[in-house]
Write a protein that holds these residues in place. Structure first.
Motif, PDB file in Angstrom:
ATOM      1  N   HIS A 528       0.817  -1.218   0.000  1.00 53.21           N
ATOM      2  CA  HIS A 528       0.000   0.000   0.000  1.00 53.21           C
ATOM      3  C   HIS A 528       0.848   1.264   0.000  1.00 53.21           C
ATOM      4  CE1 HIS A 528      -3.421  -2.596   0.719  1.00 53.21           C
ATOM      5  NE2 HIS A 528      -2.810  -3.123   1.774  1.00 53.21           N
ATOM      6  N   GLY A 529       2.154   1.088  -0.099  1.00 53.62           N
ATOM      7  CA  GLY A 529       3.044   2.247  -0.133  1.00 53.62           C
ATOM      8  C   GLY A 529       3.438   2.752   1.233  1.00 53.62           C
ATOM      9  N   GLN A 530       3.087   2.018   2.303  1.00 54.19           N
ATOM     10  CA  GLN A 530       3.427   2.433   3.654  1.00 54.19           C
ATOM     11  C   GLN A 530       4.853   1.998   4.000  1.00 54.19           C
ATOM     12  OE1 GLN A 530       1.187   4.206   5.859  1.00 54.19           O
ATOM     13  NE2 GLN A 530       0.308   4.471   3.815  1.00 54.19           N
ATOM     14  N   LYS A 531       5.545   2.843   4.753  1.00 51.06           N
ATOM     15  CA  LYS A 531       6.882   2.467   5.206  1.00 51.06           C
ATOM     16  C   LYS A 531       6.770   1.289   6.159  1.00 51.06           C
ATOM     17  CE  LYS A 531      11.156   4.425   7.055  1.00 51.06           C
ATOM     18  NZ  LYS A 531      11.830   5.635   7.565  1.00 51.06           N
ATOM     19  N   MET A 532       7.661   0.326   5.973  1.00 51.29           N
ATOM     20  CA  MET A 532       7.597  -0.873   6.804  1.00 51.29           C
ATOM     21  C   MET A 532       8.134  -0.592   8.206  1.00 51.29           C
ATOM     22  SD  MET A 532       8.734  -3.933   4.241  1.00 51.29           S
ATOM     23  CE  MET A 532       7.948  -4.144   2.640  1.00 51.29           C
ATOM     24  N   SER A 533       7.440  -1.126   9.207  1.00 55.62           N
ATOM     25  CA  SER A 533       7.907  -1.008  10.582  1.00 55.62           C
ATOM     26  C   SER A 533       7.313  -2.135  11.403  1.00 55.62           C
ATOM     27  CB  SER A 533       7.505   0.342  11.193  1.00 55.62           C
ATOM     28  OG  SER A 533       6.118   0.405  11.423  1.00 55.62           O
ATOM     29  N   LYS A 534       8.050  -2.553  12.426  1.00 53.22           N
ATOM     30  CA  LYS A 534       7.571  -3.633  13.281  1.00 53.22           C
ATOM     31  C   LYS A 534       6.293  -3.223  13.997  1.00 53.22           C
ATOM     32  CE  LYS A 534      12.092  -5.763  13.991  1.00 53.22           C
ATOM     33  NZ  LYS A 534      13.165  -6.086  14.948  1.00 53.22           N
ATOM     34  N   SER A 535       6.196  -1.942  14.374  1.00 62.70           N
ATOM     35  CA  SER A 535       5.012  -1.485  15.103  1.00 62.70           C
ATOM     36  C   SER A 535       3.750  -1.560  14.244  1.00 62.70           C
ATOM     37  CB  SER A 535       5.223  -0.045  15.590  1.00 62.70           C
ATOM     38  OG  SER A 535       5.429   0.826  14.489  1.00 62.70           O
ATOM     39  N   LYS A 536       3.920  -1.356  12.935  1.00 58.94           N
ATOM     40  CA  LYS A 536       2.770  -1.466  12.024  1.00 58.94           C
ATOM     41  C   LYS A 536       2.467  -2.919  11.676  1.00 58.94           C
ATOM     42  CE  LYS A 536       3.437   2.972   9.642  1.00 58.94           C
ATOM     43  NZ  LYS A 536       3.773   3.590   8.329  1.00 58.94           N
ATOM     44  N   GLY A 537       3.416  -3.791  11.911  1.00 57.30           N
ATOM     45  CA  GLY A 537       3.219  -5.201  11.577  1.00 57.30           C
ATOM     46  C   GLY A 537       3.221  -5.469  10.089  1.00 57.30           C
ATOM     47  N   PHE A 556      14.125 -11.353  -8.944  1.00 60.57           N
ATOM     48  CA  PHE A 556      13.559 -10.780 -10.161  1.00 60.57           C
ATOM     49  C   PHE A 556      12.503  -9.730  -9.827  1.00 60.57           C
ATOM     50  CE2 PHE A 556      11.674 -10.375 -14.296  1.00 60.57           C
ATOM     51  CZ  PHE A 556      12.727 -10.645 -15.165  1.00 60.57           C
ATOM     52  N   THR A 557      11.731  -9.969  -8.773  1.00 59.65           N
ATOM     53  CA  THR A 557      10.725  -8.990  -8.340  1.00 59.65           C
ATOM     54  C   THR A 557      11.392  -7.666  -7.998  1.00 59.65           C
ATOM     55  OG1 THR A 557       9.345 -10.757  -7.423  1.00 59.65           O
ATOM     56  CG2 THR A 557       8.904  -8.520  -6.664  1.00 59.65           C
ATOM     57  N   LEU A 558      12.430  -7.720  -7.198  1.00 59.67           N
ATOM     58  CA  LEU A 558      13.103  -6.498  -6.764  1.00 59.67           C
ATOM     59  C   LEU A 558      13.730  -5.760  -7.942  1.00 59.67           C
ATOM     60  CD1 LEU A 558      14.706  -7.919  -3.509  1.00 59.67           C
ATOM     61  CD2 LEU A 558      12.796  -6.309  -3.657  1.00 59.67           C
ATOM     62  N   ALA A 559      14.327  -6.500  -8.873  1.00 67.29           N
ATOM     63  CA  ALA A 559      14.915  -5.861 -10.051  1.00 67.29           C
ATOM     64  C   ALA A 559      13.836  -5.225 -10.918  1.00 67.29           C
ATOM     65  CB  ALA A 559      15.706  -6.887 -10.858  1.00 67.29           C
ATOM     66  N   ALA A 560      12.743  -5.963 -11.138  1.00 66.92           N
ATOM     67  CA  ALA A 560      11.680  -5.470 -12.018  1.00 66.92           C
ATOM     68  C   ALA A 560      11.010  -4.224 -11.460  1.00 66.92           C
ATOM     69  CB  ALA A 560      10.640  -6.570 -12.230  1.00 66.92           C
ATOM     70  N   MET A 561      11.013  -4.076 -10.123  1.00 71.51           N
ATOM     71  CA  MET A 561      10.318  -2.952  -9.497  1.00 71.51           C
ATOM     72  C   MET A 561      11.243  -1.787  -9.165  1.00 71.51           C
ATOM     73  SD  MET A 561       7.600  -4.957  -7.048  1.00 71.51           S
ATOM     74  CE  MET A 561       6.490  -3.546  -6.969  1.00 71.51           C
ATOM     75  N   GLU A 562      12.555  -1.976  -9.383  1.00 72.65           N
ATOM     76  CA  GLU A 562      13.507  -0.908  -9.083  1.00 72.65           C
ATOM     77  C   GLU A 562      13.591   0.055 -10.259  1.00 72.65           C
ATOM     78  OE1 GLU A 562      16.321   1.763  -8.067  1.00 72.65           O
ATOM     79  OE2 GLU A 562      15.042   0.520  -6.788  1.00 72.65           O
ATOM     80  N   SER A 563      13.063   1.249 -10.049  1.00 76.81           N
ATOM     81  CA  SER A 563      12.967   2.212 -11.138  1.00 76.81           C
ATOM     82  C   SER A 563      13.693   3.498 -10.767  1.00 76.81           C
ATOM     83  CB  SER A 563      11.499   2.505 -11.453  1.00 76.81           C
ATOM     84  OG  SER A 563      11.379   3.372 -12.545  1.00 76.81           O
ATOM     85  N   GLN A 564      15.020   3.424 -10.718  1.00 81.46           N
ATOM     86  CA  GLN A 564      15.909   4.571 -10.480  1.00 81.46           C
ATOM     87  C   GLN A 564      15.427   5.507  -9.380  1.00 81.46           C
ATOM     88  OE1 GLN A 564      17.537   6.585 -13.846  1.00 81.46           O
ATOM     89  NE2 GLN A 564      18.735   4.795 -14.396  1.00 81.46           N
ATOM     90  N   GLY A 565      15.497   4.992  -8.164  1.00 79.51           N
ATOM     91  CA  GLY A 565      15.285   5.859  -7.015  1.00 79.51           C
ATOM     92  C   GLY A 565      13.881   5.901  -6.479  1.00 79.51           C
ATOM     93  N   ARG A 566      12.888   5.443  -7.260  1.00 81.06           N
ATOM     94  CA  ARG A 566      11.518   5.457  -6.742  1.00 81.06           C
ATOM     95  C   ARG A 566      11.351   4.353  -5.713  1.00 81.06           C
ATOM     96  NH1 ARG A 566       9.795   5.698 -12.442  1.00 81.06           N
ATOM     97  NH2 ARG A 566       9.587   7.886 -13.023  1.00 81.06           N
ATOM     98  N   ASP A 567      10.535   4.626  -4.694  1.00 80.31           N
ATOM     99  CA  ASP A 567      10.283   3.599  -3.694  1.00 80.31           C
ATOM    100  C   ASP A 567       9.527   2.429  -4.315  1.00 80.31           C
ATOM    101  OD1 ASP A 567      11.513   5.138  -1.831  1.00 80.31           O
ATOM    102  OD2 ASP A 567       9.703   5.818  -0.815  1.00 80.31           O
ATOM    103  N   ILE A 568       9.763   1.250  -3.773  1.00 78.00           N
ATOM    104  CA  ILE A 568       9.156   0.016  -4.286  1.00 78.00           C
ATOM    105  C   ILE A 568       7.981  -0.383  -3.398  1.00 78.00           C
ATOM    106  CG2 ILE A 568       9.552  -2.477  -4.522  1.00 78.00           C
ATOM    107  CD1 ILE A 568      12.385  -1.850  -5.404  1.00 78.00           C
ATOM    108  N   LYS A 569       6.832  -0.611  -3.998  1.00 74.48           N
ATOM    109  CA  LYS A 569       5.684  -1.154  -3.261  1.00 74.48           C
ATOM    110  C   LYS A 569       5.690  -2.664  -3.462  1.00 74.48           C
ATOM    111  CE  LYS A 569       2.801   2.937  -3.993  1.00 74.48           C
ATOM    112  NZ  LYS A 569       1.531   3.427  -4.598  1.00 74.48           N
ATOM    113  N   LEU A 570       6.130  -3.368  -2.443  1.00 76.30           N
ATOM    114  CA  LEU A 570       6.332  -4.808  -2.579  1.00 76.30           C
ATOM    115  C   LEU A 570       5.048  -5.563  -2.262  1.00 76.30           C
ATOM    116  CD1 LEU A 570       8.377  -7.045  -3.199  1.00 76.30           C
ATOM    117  CD2 LEU A 570       8.846  -7.165  -0.759  1.00 76.30           C
ATOM    118  N   ASP A 571       4.512  -6.213  -3.276  1.00 78.23           N
ATOM    119  CA  ASP A 571       3.322  -7.039  -3.130  1.00 78.23           C
ATOM    120  C   ASP A 571       3.746  -8.489  -3.314  1.00 78.23           C
ATOM    121  OD1 ASP A 571       0.896  -8.361  -3.289  1.00 78.23           O
ATOM    122  OD2 ASP A 571      -0.073  -6.797  -4.479  1.00 78.23           O
ATOM    123  N   GLU A 572       3.384  -9.343  -2.364  1.00 75.76           N
ATOM    124  CA  GLU A 572       3.797 -10.745  -2.437  1.00 75.76           C
ATOM    125  C   GLU A 572       3.291 -11.418  -3.713  1.00 75.76           C
ATOM    126  OE1 GLU A 572       3.323 -14.853   0.176  1.00 75.76           O
ATOM    127  OE2 GLU A 572       3.351 -12.922   1.218  1.00 75.76           O
TER     128      GLU A 572
END
Length: 874
Positions: A528-537, A556-572
């Motif tokens: 959802h674009g939220q910064k990851m944190s243990k408190s948020k779970g 491959f997921t990380l490479a495909a989503m890495e777009s020169q400096g933009r944050d990555i929204k990681l969806d399983e």
């Protein structure tokens, strides 16, 4: 050829191949005659474990390293760990406390023995986890920021900086952690919004002519106030500048000073100045003429009240904890009539990210580096392009920080770390040398020296990483060959703490930049674009994803989503999708094996006469061109996109289908070659499955990890491309038409070529067998007009009409499509209205607005697609 299992299981494959690569020294640079290529891994903390940020950072580095190795370069990926001063000391102290032991009971040497013992047993777990990810770094020369050679480099740099007047001892404010009783870096400070209060106080003029009001969020600090500041242009106070105020509680006389720090628009326009306990006030105090040595300090190392040098703090407040003192000071102010009002406020409060306690700006003697002087060549290198920054948008940040850089506090009040090589005599004179023997020789044997108790900031040692890991200060062959490094991959969040400092020290001690290119990637956020944190779970465990989907899929997921400096929204689901991609590749290999296709015998493209084979050779050439361009531009998403679409779409979905049932010797040779090219191009991204398939397809003289990067020695055959692309467009269009209009696959369709285009008639006729198998099309018919009850598609400017009488109920299908179009348009328009409402776009959560935009785009595309389908029916 080794027959592949029906099911792709990544776990055993990954364990097998990594052990083999490392065991056979495949990660070592071993090509002395080749062009060197070098990258250093940002050294992870020995206390750490692999998190998703590490996974991204190291995946990108591994992709570049594996490709450089395959490109024939002498690739060195330097690996090692950081001693992580405060983090490691905290872990070991906690372990000792669980055994009923305290650091103070053991003494410094005894405690350090425990730390080294802990490192040997538990430290460096992250390096084992990096192997799970597939990191192909040079483990045979793994470094540690406190190994013997590195420590020698650290001590030499400290001494040299001191001798060059670039390092000195000074009294300044630092971020002080009262729990750990040490200065900490800005990176170790976490600012939180907490519920607090805003106290307004009344300070009377010493001559009895009235009072002035000041406000504060920390009323206890008034015990060390030294002035009240007003803006020099504030007419209310022009005649008051220089007058004295009598402070409540202490009775201290303090002046009103003019300083632009005071904002006339805020409150009374007057600001209390406590230079010993506030960073802004420290600068105001210096401008007002207060020397740091004369600034008042009202707190001890534990954060308890201590007496100021003027002795004016009431004895009842001495030794109170700072927060207990706050309550008592407020009571005393109120009793004295000096408390005007109290307001509730949310206060931005700094906390130690490890201790969890509020940080105090504290005035202490520390060691500082003249960062402003060291920064000049680092600024110039980026400005002239000597260091390339990718993406270039980060250049502005680089300049802004380095051009306004403050002295760098490099001393820490810890036991674990590089102990500062400075000795003091009884008179307080300091002697800086690499060894105690050198310091003693400087003063003579009769003088007793004591060593500085502090250690160096962890970032001081890691700033030497690009050259100290290569043997500096010795002029080693590795140093000559691999410095400067080619590229640094780093998260943007450590651009100040590590990247800029490496540039400073590189220019100072090597006379040259540490790397040619600085690549800064973004953060990995949740779906959802939220910064990851243990408190948020919402944190994501990369090892859990590897266990579930395999390292190749995560990489491959990380490479495909890495777009020169933009944050990555990681969806399983993306990781699951790329696991399916690996399975697709696996099944393609099984299909090829089943048709007698094995390992290719050629690096260059084989000779081919059939259009479909000439076409796939050209597609390899074009894909390689796109892939190489993306590598040159460090577009990781472009790299992944190029190889993914060629592998899944062009090769698996089209070439394999087009040649199905037609595997003559030429086709077997071309298919084997093209599949080999896929394995080579895909290897930097998905090393494990590609290595397994490389060997399963036949006997190989070498592992894929050291195979040559593709060199097809072939060109695109324009005629074959035109022929096969046209055929693919026909099949694709007919398949889409069948799906949209619910035409059953039991119904053969007859294509009518409207206008009788000869090239289209020939294409359809020449590929009759393929078209009946892949699109259920009968032989083509030339037609002047569109037959009644036909669906139409346009391919390459030629209209193809397909009579549907008897294949579907035309009236029912038209009614269904009209209803579907109306529903999609209604939802599209509703979402458009919602997005046009400022109350929604400005007040709703960003993720809700983003979802509405995405849903609108989906519905708009659906309405357009369905309308086109309806139009096909006429």
């Amino acid at each position: 050829m080794t027959e592949l299992a029906k099911t792709f299981e990544p776990g055993p494959i990954e364990a097998k191949w990594y052990a083999r690569w490392e065991g056979e020294g495949a990660f070592r640079p071993s090509r002395p005659d080749a062009e060197p290529w070098t990258i250093v891994m940002p050294p992870p903390n020995i206390t750490g474990s692999l998190h998703i940020g590490h996974a991204l950072d190291n995946t990108l580095q591994d992709i570049l390293t594996r490709r450089a190795r395959m490109d024939g370069k002498d690739a060195l990926w330097v690996v090692g760990t950081d001693h992580a001063g405060i983090a490691t000391q905290m872990v070991v102290e906690r372990n000792l406390e669980s055994q009923g032991l305290k650091r103070s009971e053991l003494g410094r040497d005894g405690f350090l023995d425990h730390v080294w013992e802990w490192k040997a047993q538990s430290g460096g777990a992250i390096t084992r986890q990096l192997r799970r990810l597939g990191a192909s770094c040079d483990w045979s020369n793994e470094r540690f920021t406190m190994d013997e050679g590195f420590s020698r480099a650290v001590l030499k740099v400290f001494v040299e900086l001191y001798r060059r007047n670039l390092l000195y001892r000074d009294k300044r404010l630092v971020n002080w952690d009262p729990k750990f009783q040490t200065a900490i870096s800005d990176l170790e400070v976490e600012t939180k919004e907490v519920a607090g209060k805003f106290w307004t106080l009344r300070y009377p003029f010493a001559d009895g002519s009235g009072a002035i009001e000041v406000a504060t969020t920390r009323p206890e600090t008034m015990l060390a106030d030294m002035a009240v500041a007003v803006h020099p242009d504030d007419a209310r106070y022009n005649d008051r500048i220089g007058q004295m105020l009598r402070q409540p509680i202490t009775g201290r006389l303090i002046p009103i000073v003019a300083d632009e720090h005071a904002d006339p628009e805020l409150g009374s326009g007057a600001v209390k100045i406590t230079p010993g306990h506030d960073f802004n006030d420290f600068e105001v105090g210096k401008r007002a003429g207060f020397k740091p040595a004369d600034m008042l300090n009202m707190l001890d190392a534990h954060g308890a009240v201590c007496q100021t040098s003027d002795g004016l703090i009431p004895s009842e407040l001495i030794a109170l904890d700072r927060f207990d003192a706050r309550k008592r000071v407020v009571e005393m102010l109120e009793a004295e009539g000096a408390l005007v009002k109290v307001e509730d406020r949310m206060i931005a409060t700094p906390y130690g990210d490890r201790s969890g306690v509020a940080i105090e700006p504290w005035l202490t003697d520390q060691w500082y580096v003249d960062a402003a002087t060291l920064a000049k060549p680092a600024i110039e290198a980026v400005r002239t392009g000597d260091i390339a920054v990718v993406p270039e948008t980060w250049k502005k940040t680089w300049f802004n920080w380095l051009e306004n850089i403050q002295p760098w506090c490099v001393s820490r009040q810890l036991w674990w770390g590089h102990r500062i090589p400075a000795w003091y005599d009884d008179a307080g004179n300091v002697f800086v040398a690499e060894t105690e023997e050198e310091a003693q020789a400087e003063v003579g044997e009769s003088v007793v020296l004591r060593r500085d108790e502090d250690v160096l900031d962890t970032w001081f040692s890691s700033a030497l990483w690009p050259f100290a890991t290569l043997g500096w200060p010795d002029q080693t062959e590795d140093l000559k060959r691999h410095y400067p490094n080619d590229v640094l991959i780093s998260g943007f969040d450590i651009i100040f703490f590590w990247d800029a400092r490496m540039a400073m020290q590189g220019f100072e001690f090597m006379g040259e930049k540490p790397w040619k290119t600085l690549y800064l990637h973004g953060l990995v956020r949740d779906a959802h674009g939220q910064k990851m944190s243990k408190s948020k779970g919402n944190t994501v465990d990369p090892l859990g994803l590897i266990d579930k989907y395999g390292a190749d899929a995560l990489r491959f997921t990380l490479a495909a989503m890495e777009s020169q400096g933009r944050d990555i929204k990681l969806d399983e689901k993306r990781v699951e999708g790329y696991r399916n991609f690996a399975t697709k590749l696996w099944n393609a290999a099984r299909f090829l094996q089943g048709n007698g296709v094995g390992a290719s015998q050629s690096i260059a493209a084989p000779e081919a006469t059939l259009p479909v084979n000439r076409w796939i050779i050209g597609e390899v050439v074009e894909t390689l061109g796109r892939l190489n361009k993306a590598f040159d531009e460090l577009r990781f998403d472009g790299m992944a996109d190029a190889i993914y679409h060629f592998t899944w779409g062009t090769f698996c979905d089209w070439y394999v289908e087009l040649v199905k049932g037609q595997f003559d010797d030429e086709t077997k040779g071309v298919a084997a070659w093209a599949f080999d090219q896929i394995l080579v191009m895909l290897h930097p991204f998905m090393p494990f499955v590609t290595e397994e398939l490389w060997h399963s397809m036949g006997t190989r003289p070498y592992d894929l990890i050291v195979a040559k990067w593709p060199a097809p020695e072939a060109a695109v055959d324009a005629g074959a491309k035109r022929e096969i692309d046209g055929l693919v467009q026909v099949i694709d269009s007919v398949r889409a038409m069948r799906a949209e209009l619910n035409i059953p696959w039991t119904a053969n369709l007859t294509p009518h070529v409207i206008g009788g285009d000869s090239a289209m008639l020939a294409r359809l006729g020449d590929n009759q067998a393929t078209l009946i198998r892949m699109a259920k099309l009968d032989g083509p018919v030339a037609s002047a007009n569109v037959p009644p009850s036909s669906a139409q598609v346009v391919v390459g400017g030629v209209t193809l009409a397909f009579p549907l009488e008897g294949a579907i109920d035309l009236d029912a299908e038209k009614a269904r499509l009209r209803k579907a179009v109306q529903a999609a348009e209604k939802e599209r328009d509703s979402l458009a209205a919602r997005l046009g409402n400022a109350n929604f776009t400005e007040r709703a959560k960003p993720e809700a607005v983003e979802k509405a935009r995405a849903d609108h785009d989906v519905r708009a595309a659906e309405a357009e697609r369905l309308s086109a389908a309806l139009a096909r029916l006429g």
